[in-house]
Write an enzyme that holds these catalytic residues in place. Structure first.
Site, short mmCIF file in Angstrom:
data_model
loop_
_atom_site.label_atom_id
_atom_site.label_comp_id
_atom_site.label_asym_id
_atom_site.label_seq_id
_atom_site.Cartn_x
_atom_site.Cartn_y
_atom_site.Cartn_z
N LEU A 68 50.85 -16.26 18.19
CA LEU A 68 50.05 -15.24 17.51
C LEU A 68 48.60 -15.36 17.92
CD1 LEU A 68 49.92 -13.20 14.97
CD2 LEU A 68 49.20 -15.22 13.71
N CYS A 69 47.93 -14.22 18.07
CA CYS A 69 46.48 -14.21 18.30
C CYS A 69 45.89 -12.99 17.59
CB CYS A 69 46.15 -14.25 19.79
SG CYS A 69 46.57 -12.74 20.68
N HIS A 70 44.76 -12.51 18.06
CA HIS A 70 44.09 -11.37 17.40
C HIS A 70 44.81 -10.06 17.65
CE1 HIS A 70 40.13 -8.94 16.75
NE2 HIS A 70 40.95 -8.83 15.74
N GLY A 72 47.26 -9.78 20.46
CA GLY A 72 48.50 -10.03 21.19
C GLY A 72 48.34 -10.35 22.66
N ILE A 97 47.35 -10.61 14.72
CA ILE A 97 46.93 -10.62 13.32
C ILE A 97 46.35 -9.26 12.91
CG2 ILE A 97 44.58 -11.48 13.71
CD1 ILE A 97 46.83 -12.80 10.94
#
Length: 111
Positions: A68-70, A72, A97
């Site tokens: 997961l990141c900001h 993708g 996220i």
């Protein structure tokens, strides 16, 4: 690499919970402080993308890893890298996220 939409994430983690899947957040610490995602059925592990190679020993080799990141992008790079380096069960969260904030939990801050 398989990808999960945020609408599928909780069900996926619940289905895998006996194996304690890892929700690997590859954002920077300030980003996680601003909007952390902690979900039942998964062990949260926060390792910034730039530290991954030096902290690789923290990842399980026998459990699913969901990246997961900001938005993708970083998580997709990390998931692909993990697959190339011998991790068999790796997924990427599409939209990161930010998608979670928009589609699943509007109380989680956007940035």
């Amino acid at each position: 690499m398989p990808r999960l939409r945020v609408t599928e994430l909780q069900d996926f983690l619940q289905a895998q919970s006996a194996r304690e899947p890892v929700l690997l957040d590859v954002r920077e610490p300030w980003e996680i402080e601003r909007a952390a995602l902690r979900l039942p059925g998964a062990r949260a592990l926060d390792i910034p993308m730039g530290e991954l190679t030096s902290r690789l020993n923290e990842l399980p080799d026998d459990a699913p890893i969901v990246c997961l990141c900001h938005h993708g992008v970083r998580s997709a790079h990390v998931a692909a890298w993990l697959e190339r380096n011998g991790f068999d069960e790796v997924w990427d969260v599409v939209g990161g996220i930010d998608a979670w904030s928009l589609e699943m939990d509007r109380a989680l801050p956007r940035y």
